[in-house]
Design a protein around this motif. Structure first.
Motif: not given
Length: 246
Positions: A24-38
């Motif tokens: 939530k915080l990283l997205k709020h700061l405008g970053y492209d955030v990905v959670y890699p599956q696996g």
């Protein structure tokens, strides 16, 4: 900037709210955030228990999943420190793999040193006692180690000061170990428990309503002691406070 979000197994299983707050915080700061599956465990428990060879496949898997990101960010000081300091050795110093390990950062480290956040964050109208975990102080440099007698700094405190209405205090002997230490708490139960009891008392002596820090493992240890003793104090990871109310 593309960020790979690494959520350690104990955060995923026991403190999922910390992973959510980080995203939530990283997205709020405008970053492209990905959670890699696996993604899986980083291998720290195996290596700490003396089974380093069992950590190598996990290190290789980590490198494969996260190699294409600009940074890998995690809400865990101890796991981040293990990756940065041990993966180059476990993986025989492969240049590309070392590069991936070195761009892995704890979320506090990333926010302070890379993002250089200086805007108001969150709202948390409480007094909080700041816990400086050993890995954060002495392996990631999140604050100044008292034994080195250098000018004092604290990156967690700097960030928390951006939160509205918060009051940040530190206990006596602020960078002394809480006694958790992973395997130490299993092999030296009595010593670990007494260190935690002493540390909890110092935090409570500050009059804080919450204890916060950058590593859930230390907070979990202290929270267990507080629960057993019936102490009325709450615990929140620092990133939860930074993201509060956003």
């Amino acid at each position: 900037m593309k960020i790979g979000l690494f959520i350690p197994c104990y955060v995923d299983a026991v403190f999922p709210e910390v992973g959510v707050a980080t995203y939530k915080l990283l997205k709020h700061l405008g970053y492209d955030v990905v959670y890699p599956q696996g993604q899986t465990c980083c291998g720290q428990p195996m290596a700490n228990a003396g089974f380093e060879k069992q950590a190598v496949p996990l290190a290789k898997k980590f490198e494969e999943l996260f190699q294409d990101f600009d940074y890998v960010v995690s809400p865990s000081v101890s796991c981040t420190a293990f990756i940065k300091l041990n993966y180059p050795r476990l993986l025989k110093g492969n240049a590309h793999e070392c590069q991936t390990a070195q761009k892995t950062m704890d979320v506090i480290e990333f926010l302070h040193d890379v993002a250089k956040v200086n805007q108001p964050l969150g709202h948390f109208p409480h007094r909080v006692s700041l816990h400086n975990s050993c890995h954060g102080v002495r392996e990631l440099g999140l604050s100044s180690p008292s034994e080195e007698h250098i000018d004092k700094f604290n990156k967690i405190k700097d960030l928390l000061q951006l939160v509205e209405e918060i009051e940040v205090v530190e206990p006596e002997r602020p960078d002394e170990c809480c006694g958790f230490g992973g395997m130490f708490s299993i092999e030296e139960i009595a010593v670990s428990a007494q260190m935690g009891i002493d540390k909890l008392k110092r935090h409570m002596d500050t009059g804080a309503a919450y204890i916060t820090g950058a590593d859930c493992s230390c907070l979990m240890h202290l929270a267990g002691i507080a629960s057993k003793q019936g102490k009325q104090i709450a615990f929140k990871h620092a990133v939860e406070i930074l993201a509060a109310g956003l």
